[in-house]
Write a protein that holds these residues in place. Structure first.
Motif, PDB file in Angstrom:
ATOM      1  N   GLY A 128       0.717  -1.466  -0.076  1.00 51.11           N
ATOM      2  CA  GLY A 128      -0.360  -0.062  -0.407  1.00 51.11           C
ATOM      3  C   GLY A 128       1.120   1.509   0.195  1.00 51.11           C
ATOM      4  O   GLY A 128       0.400   2.242   0.519  1.00 51.11           O
ATOM      5  N   GLU A 188      -7.285   6.408  -8.787  1.00 54.43           N
ATOM      6  CA  GLU A 188      -6.163   6.567  -7.350  1.00 54.43           C
ATOM      7  C   GLU A 188      -4.943   7.477  -7.230  1.00 54.43           C
ATOM      8  O   GLU A 188      -5.139   7.640  -6.062  1.00 54.43           O
ATOM      9  CB  GLU A 188      -5.551   5.147  -7.730  1.00 54.43           C
ATOM     10  CG  GLU A 188      -6.111   3.788  -8.091  1.00 54.43           C
ATOM     11  CD  GLU A 188      -5.571   2.189  -7.936  1.00 54.43           C
ATOM     12  OE1 GLU A 188      -5.989   1.708  -7.660  1.00 54.43           O
ATOM     13  OE2 GLU A 188      -4.129   2.526  -8.829  1.00 54.43           O
ATOM     14  N   VAL A 231      -0.421   2.951 -10.837  1.00 55.28           N
ATOM     15  CA  VAL A 231      -1.525   3.346 -10.790  1.00 55.28           C
ATOM     16  C   VAL A 231      -2.280   4.624 -10.778  1.00 55.28           C
ATOM     17  O   VAL A 231      -2.105   4.615 -12.241  1.00 55.28           O
ATOM     18  CB  VAL A 231      -0.839   4.918  -9.052  1.00 55.28           C
ATOM     19  CG1 VAL A 231      -0.918   4.506  -8.189  1.00 55.28           C
ATOM     20  CG2 VAL A 231      -0.334   6.035 -10.239  1.00 55.28           C
ATOM     21  N   SER A 273       1.609   2.743  -2.337  1.00 50.97           N
ATOM     22  CA  SER A 273       1.359   4.276  -3.301  1.00 50.97           C
ATOM     23  C   SER A 273      -0.144   4.437  -2.699  1.00 50.97           C
ATOM     24  O   SER A 273      -0.272   5.795  -2.474  1.00 50.97           O
ATOM     25  CB  SER A 273       0.644   3.072  -4.779  1.00 50.97           C
ATOM     26  OG  SER A 273       1.928   2.976  -5.388  1.00 50.97           O
ATOM     27  N   ARG A 274      -1.068   3.571  -2.069  1.00 52.20           N
ATOM     28  CA  ARG A 274      -2.152   4.360  -1.005  1.00 52.20           C
ATOM     29  C   ARG A 274      -1.281   5.627  -0.232  1.00 52.20           C
ATOM     30  O   ARG A 274      -2.012   6.546  -0.420  1.00 52.20           O
ATOM     31  CB  ARG A 274      -3.094   3.299  -0.503  1.00 52.20           C
ATOM     32  CG  ARG A 274      -4.091   3.427   0.295  1.00 52.20           C
ATOM     33  CD  ARG A 274      -4.644   2.508   0.443  1.00 52.20           C
ATOM     34  NE  ARG A 274      -6.225   2.541   1.716  1.00 52.20           N
ATOM     35  CZ  ARG A 274      -6.726   1.664   1.782  1.00 52.20           C
ATOM     36  NH1 ARG A 274      -6.540   0.800   2.000  1.00 52.20           N
ATOM     37  NH2 ARG A 274      -7.757   2.232   2.933  1.00 52.20           N
ATOM     38  N   TRP A 281      -6.455   0.708   8.345  1.00 52.19           N
ATOM     39  CA  TRP A 281      -5.770   1.596   7.076  1.00 52.19           C
ATOM     40  C   TRP A 281      -5.773   3.413   8.220  1.00 52.19           C
ATOM     41  O   TRP A 281      -4.335   3.190   8.304  1.00 52.19           O
ATOM     42  CB  TRP A 281      -6.292   1.738   6.073  1.00 52.19           C
ATOM     43  CG  TRP A 281      -5.115   3.051   4.972  1.00 52.19           C
ATOM     44  CD1 TRP A 281      -5.146   3.581   4.914  1.00 52.19           C
ATOM     45  CD2 TRP A 281      -3.970   1.543   4.419  1.00 52.19           C
ATOM     46  NE1 TRP A 281      -4.428   4.005   4.200  1.00 52.19           N
ATOM     47  CE2 TRP A 281      -3.354   2.931   3.912  1.00 52.19           C
ATOM     48  CE3 TRP A 281      -3.165   0.738   4.648  1.00 52.19           C
ATOM     49  CZ2 TRP A 281      -2.142   2.827   3.246  1.00 52.19           C
ATOM     50  CZ3 TRP A 281      -2.329   0.519   3.943  1.00 52.19           C
ATOM     51  CH2 TRP A 281      -1.349   1.606   2.903  1.00 52.19           C
ATOM     52  N   ASP A 300      -2.225   9.307  -0.284  1.00 51.10           N
ATOM     53  CA  ASP A 300      -2.942  10.040   1.350  1.00 51.10           C
ATOM     54  C   ASP A 300      -2.305  11.281   1.964  1.00 51.10           C
ATOM     55  O   ASP A 300      -3.181  12.011   2.130  1.00 51.10           O
ATOM     56  CB  ASP A 300      -3.048   9.244   2.402  1.00 51.10           C
ATOM     57  CG  ASP A 300      -3.727   7.996   1.991  1.00 51.10           C
ATOM     58  OD1 ASP A 300      -5.110   8.140   1.298  1.00 51.10           O
ATOM     59  OD2 ASP A 300      -4.104   6.761   2.781  1.00 51.10           O
TER      60      ASP A 300
END
Ligand SMILES: *[C@@H]1O[C@H](CO)[C@@H](O)[C@H](O)[C@H]1NC(C)=O
Ligand SMILES: *[C@@H]1O[C@H](CO)[C@@H](O)[C@H](O)[C@H]1NC(C)=O
Ligand SMILES: *[C@@H]1O[C@H](CO)[C@@H](O)[C@H](O)[C@H]1NC(C)=O
Ligand SMILES: *[C@@H]1O[C@H](CO)[C@@H](O)[C@H](O)[C@H]1NC(C)=O
Length: 317
Positions: A47, A86, A82, A49-50, A280, A54
């Protein structure tokens, strides 16, 4: 302990031997003036990239990709780039910029990434370097003297317990096959069987070689069975990559001076739906935001060592 910028200026020279004949006063001043870079590390699928997106939506930031396959054009699904959705409008650098058959080495990464980081910093924004290629990050942050002299880094490590990560990346491979992994890979099928350069090195290309070689001669059942073998190989190689990346991070943590902030995302991967999003947020996004906020706002040179929490003794399985 917090030291404000003015306290830095007043710091007394200490009897510390710093190469280049700087005294501690200059040293601290230099440190205070360094621009700041956030680095997001972690194995494939954890995660990164997430988390970087964020963070980029909470701070005014842009992302610099440090995944050695995602720098290439093509294979968007196989290399897990991504999607535009996203990205949530966050600018990305070094993503899909290199011709598929070109050589792109750590030294090229250092050049491109330095240029991107300089320009992001000049525009008043925060560069976030995110990707799984730890050798690239080491080449930039540890081995490049110019980068070292200009920037101070905050390291974030997103981790997922390996058995949980293995099952996640295996499911991800199945989803890729259902999307267009095979059509993507077919474009890079090499009748010479040479998968040693450029984007053809990506996991998912060489594993399908036998399938592409034989698919037109075989009946439906036989084709399905070769495809299943290829898919199993892709899963195994992805899991192997994840273990290798984890070992590299542990080695870097051990051997470098970096204070790597540990974020354990495992619970978010074990839960589903809203509970997963909540986990998360609680275990990864919020603690990371807090760390980055303090890193960006304070000039405390001891800051990173003060807050970095080492994870428990790590058993690699
Ligand atoms: C594979 O291709 C690369 C680039 O085209 C070439 O440099 C290399 O010699 C080739 N390797 C083999 C084993 O043919
Ligand atoms: C696929 O073709 C190659 C030769 O091109 C052959 O050696 C191999 O056994 C074939 N595989 C299958 C599963 O038929
Ligand atoms: C870290 O360093 C210590 C001492 O140098 C060594 O015993 C240990 O095996 C190293 N751990 C890793 C993960 O490299
Ligand atoms: C991460 O969290 C999981 C689940 O809460 C736990 O089982 C695992 O031991 C943790 N890993 C580390 C290194 O703390």
């Amino acid at each position: 302990m917090r030291i404000s910028f003015s306290a830095c200026k007043q710091a007394q020279p200490l009897q510390v031997n710093i190469p280049g004949g700087l005294n501690m006063d200059q040293f601290i001043l230099g440190r205070c003036r360094k621009d700041k870079v956030v680095i997001v590390m972690g194995a494939t699928g954890t995660g990164k990239s997430r988390l970087s997106i964020d963070l980029a939506t909470r701070f005014d930031a842009e992302i610099v990709n440090s995944d050695k396959m995602q720098v290439y054009k093509g294979l968007n699904i196989i290399t897990n780039k991504v999607t535009e959705e996203e990205c949530r409008g966050v600018p990305h650098h070094l993503l899909g910029i290199v011709e598929p058959d070109a050589d792109f080495a750590a030294v090229d990464f250092v050049n491109h990434a330095s240029t991107a980081v300089d320009s992001i910093t000049r525009s008043g924004r925060v560069p976030i370097i995110a990707g799984g290629s730890n050798s690239y990050i080491k080449a930039l942050v540890n081995d490049d003297m110019e980068f070292k002299s200009k920037y101070e880094c905050c390291f974030l490590w997103v981790d997922v317990w390996m058995p949980v990560l293995h099952s996640f990346v295996s499911e991800r491979v199945d989803k890729m096959v259902d999307a267009s992994l095979i059509d993507e890979a077919r474009e890079f099928f090499d009748p010479e069987g040479n998968y040693s350069c450029g984007i053809k090195r990506a996991i998912g290309v060489s594993e399908l070689d036998e399938f592409f070689r034989n698919e037109s001669f075989l009946d439906y059942d036989k084709r399905a069975s070769i495809l299943e073998d290829a898919t199993d190989k892709i899963k195994a190689n992805t899991c192997k990559l994840a273990c290798h990346q984890l070992q590299n991070i542990l080695r870097l943590r051990n051997q470098s001076e970096w204070h790597i902030n540990y974020l354990n995302a495992t619970e978010a991967f074990l839960k589903r739906g809203l509970e997963s999003i909540e986990a998360w947020e609680r275990l990864v996004a919020r603690p990371a935001t807090r760390v980055v906020d303090r890193f960006l706002c304070e000039d405390d040179v001891n800051f990173m060592s003060a807050i970095a929490l080492p994870p428990p003794i790590y058993q690699i399985m």
